[in-house]
Design a protein around this motif. Sequence first.
Motif, PDB file in Angstrom:
ATOM      1  N   GLY A  39       0.818  -1.298  -0.043  1.00  0.00           N
ATOM      2  CA  GLY A  39       0.029   0.098   0.202  1.00  0.00           C
ATOM      3  C   GLY A  39       0.768   1.120   0.063  1.00  0.00           C
ATOM      4  N   LYS A  40       2.097   1.347  -0.492  1.00  0.00           N
ATOM      5  CA  LYS A  40       2.996   2.174  -0.314  1.00  0.00           C
ATOM      6  C   LYS A  40       4.053   2.048  -1.315  1.00  0.00           C
ATOM      7  N   ARG A  41       4.538   3.078  -1.914  1.00  0.00           N
ATOM      8  CA  ARG A  41       5.776   2.749  -3.003  1.00  0.00           C
ATOM      9  C   ARG A  41       7.147   3.154  -2.091  1.00  0.00           C
ATOM     10  N   ARG A  42       7.984   2.482  -2.463  1.00  0.00           N
ATOM     11  CA  ARG A  42       9.494   2.559  -1.935  1.00  0.00           C
ATOM     12  C   ARG A  42      10.200   2.381  -3.328  1.00  0.00           C
ATOM     13  N   ASP A  43      10.282   3.390  -4.133  1.00  0.00           N
ATOM     14  CA  ASP A  43      10.971   3.338  -5.382  1.00  0.00           C
ATOM     15  C   ASP A  43      12.629   3.879  -4.836  1.00  0.00           C
ATOM     16  N   HIS A  44      13.284   2.887  -4.649  1.00  0.00           N
ATOM     17  CA  HIS A  44      14.550   3.281  -3.889  1.00  0.00           C
ATOM     18  C   HIS A  44      15.594   2.075  -4.262  1.00  0.00           C
ATOM     19  N   THR A  45      16.682   2.474  -4.357  1.00  0.00           N
ATOM     20  CA  THR A  45      17.609   1.087  -4.827  1.00  0.00           C
ATOM     21  C   THR A  45      17.662   0.221  -3.729  1.00  0.00           C
ATOM     22  N   VAL A  46      17.431   0.559  -2.253  1.00  0.00           N
ATOM     23  CA  VAL A  46      17.558  -0.564  -1.339  1.00  0.00           C
ATOM     24  C   VAL A  46      16.225  -1.502  -1.490  1.00  0.00           C
ATOM     25  N   THR A  47      15.246  -0.814  -2.075  1.00  0.00           N
ATOM     26  CA  THR A  47      14.188  -1.916  -2.383  1.00  0.00           C
ATOM     27  C   THR A  47      14.639  -3.102  -3.300  1.00  0.00           C
ATOM     28  N   ALA A  48      15.343  -2.311  -4.355  1.00  0.00           N
ATOM     29  CA  ALA A  48      15.923  -3.128  -5.575  1.00  0.00           C
ATOM     30  C   ALA A  48      16.776  -4.267  -4.920  1.00  0.00           C
ATOM     31  N   LEU A  49      17.765  -3.784  -4.056  1.00  0.00           N
ATOM     32  CA  LEU A  49      18.971  -4.323  -3.726  1.00  0.00           C
ATOM     33  C   LEU A  49      18.209  -5.617  -2.822  1.00  0.00           C
ATOM     34  N   SER A  50      17.610  -5.103  -2.041  1.00  0.00           N
ATOM     35  CA  SER A  50      16.845  -6.248  -1.239  1.00  0.00           C
ATOM     36  C   SER A  50      16.213  -7.392  -1.934  1.00  0.00           C
ATOM     37  N   TYR A  51      15.534  -7.154  -2.902  1.00  0.00           N
ATOM     38  CA  TYR A  51      14.552  -7.868  -3.971  1.00  0.00           C
ATOM     39  C   TYR A  51      15.860  -8.978  -4.372  1.00  0.00           C
ATOM     40  N   ASP A  52      16.867  -8.396  -5.081  1.00  0.00           N
ATOM     41  CA  ASP A  52      17.936  -9.061  -5.732  1.00  0.00           C
ATOM     42  C   ASP A  52      18.690  -9.825  -4.632  1.00  0.00           C
ATOM     43  N   THR A  53      18.702  -9.481  -3.330  1.00  0.00           N
ATOM     44  CA  THR A  53      19.681 -10.414  -2.715  1.00  0.00           C
ATOM     45  C   THR A  53      18.812 -11.581  -2.031  1.00  0.00           C
ATOM     46  N   ALA A  54      17.394 -11.287  -1.883  1.00  0.00           N
ATOM     47  CA  ALA A  54      16.527 -12.675  -1.361  1.00  0.00           C
ATOM     48  C   ALA A  54      16.390 -13.505  -2.402  1.00  0.00           C
ATOM     49  N   ARG A  55      16.153 -12.818  -3.701  1.00  0.00           N
ATOM     50  CA  ARG A  55      16.388 -13.868  -4.796  1.00  0.00           C
ATOM     51  C   ARG A  55      17.562 -14.627  -4.901  1.00  0.00           C
ATOM     52  N   LEU A  56      18.715 -14.097  -4.902  1.00  0.00           N
ATOM     53  CA  LEU A  56      19.939 -14.943  -4.925  1.00  0.00           C
ATOM     54  C   LEU A  56      19.958 -15.856  -4.030  1.00  0.00           C
ATOM     55  N   ILE A  57      19.816 -15.471  -2.660  1.00  0.00           N
ATOM     56  CA  ILE A  57      19.608 -16.438  -1.530  1.00  0.00           C
ATOM     57  C   ILE A  57      18.803 -17.708  -1.712  1.00  0.00           C
ATOM     58  N   ALA A  58      17.641 -17.546  -2.205  1.00  0.00           N
ATOM     59  CA  ALA A  58      16.450 -18.670  -2.814  1.00  0.00           C
ATOM     60  C   ALA A  58      17.118 -19.260  -3.683  1.00  0.00           C
ATOM     61  N   GLU A  59      17.620 -18.660  -4.766  1.00  0.00           N
ATOM     62  CA  GLU A  59      18.236 -19.606  -5.861  1.00  0.00           C
ATOM     63  C   GLU A  59      19.312 -20.270  -5.361  1.00  0.00           C
ATOM     64  N   GLY A  60      20.142 -19.883  -4.515  1.00  0.00           N
ATOM     65  CA  GLY A  60      21.235 -20.702  -4.018  1.00  0.00           C
ATOM     66  C   GLY A  60      20.746 -21.700  -3.070  1.00  0.00           C
ATOM     67  N   LEU A  61      19.863 -21.617  -2.106  1.00  0.00           N
ATOM     68  CA  LEU A  61      19.122 -22.570  -1.405  1.00  0.00           C
ATOM     69  C   LEU A  61      18.542 -23.837  -2.280  1.00  0.00           C
ATOM     70  N   ALA A  62      18.136 -23.276  -3.519  1.00  0.00           N
ATOM     71  CA  ALA A  62      17.425 -24.305  -4.183  1.00  0.00           C
ATOM     72  C   ALA A  62      18.449 -25.240  -4.788  1.00  0.00           C
ATOM     73  N   ARG A  63      19.603 -24.614  -4.983  1.00  0.00           N
ATOM     74  CA  ARG A  63      20.777 -25.429  -5.681  1.00  0.00           C
ATOM     75  C   ARG A  63      21.872 -26.241  -4.697  1.00  0.00           C
ATOM     76  N   ALA A  64      21.501 -25.873  -3.497  1.00  0.00           N
ATOM     77  CA  ALA A  64      22.285 -26.263  -2.412  1.00  0.00           C
ATOM     78  C   ALA A  64      21.954 -27.954  -2.284  1.00  0.00           C
ATOM     79  N   PRO A  65      23.088 -28.748  -2.291  1.00  0.00           N
ATOM     80  CA  PRO A  65      22.829 -30.250  -2.345  1.00  0.00           C
ATOM     81  C   PRO A  65      22.439 -30.843  -0.907  1.00  0.00           C
ATOM     82  N   LEU A  66      22.634 -29.980   0.034  1.00  0.00           N
ATOM     83  CA  LEU A  66      22.490 -30.182   1.389  1.00  0.00           C
ATOM     84  C   LEU A  66      22.297 -28.977   2.087  1.00  0.00           C
ATOM     85  N   LEU A  67      21.058 -28.841   3.201  1.00  0.00           N
ATOM     86  CA  LEU A  67      21.157 -27.655   3.728  1.00  0.00           C
ATOM     87  C   LEU A  67      21.949 -27.409   4.994  1.00  0.00           C
ATOM     88  N   THR A  68      23.500 -27.390   4.713  1.00  0.00           N
ATOM     89  CA  THR A  68      24.390 -27.253   5.719  1.00  0.00           C
ATOM     90  C   THR A  68      25.242 -26.045   5.327  1.00  0.00           C
TER      91      THR A  68
END
Length: 121
Positions: free
Chosen positions: A33-62
């Motif tokens: 319900g509010k806009r946050r057109d800011h580089t931190v929003t984009a950076l947070s999205y990229d970081t979360a997506r990168l972590i999710a992709e890394g977790l999906a590719r992890a052979p074991l969650l260690t």
Amino acid sequence: MDGHLEGWHGIDQMREENPRLKPVFDRFAARHGKRRDHTVTALSYDTARLIAEGLARAPLLTPRGVKDGLEKVRMLPAVNGGPRTHMSLGPYDHKAYKGDWLVIRRIEGGRTVFVGLADLG
């Protein structure tokens, strides 16, 4: 913005011409319900997506498995940076952003405007 900063140049990562940027801002605004057109929003999205992709590719969650999974992420399109920015990691490369990710901006009329891309050699 303070008039004393007029004409100031600085480094940023957000570039409006990235076709993935506005849809992320639009989804954020619709959900929260509010806009946050800011580089931190984009950076947070990229970081979360990168972590999710890394977790999906992890052979074991260690710790070692997650490291291995993150190092398998290749050419993941990024929201931050320019249209050609992507994220890739590897065993000897832990700097995720690649491509046209470093942006030079100038303060003009109280707003930041795109000047160019930093040449990193």
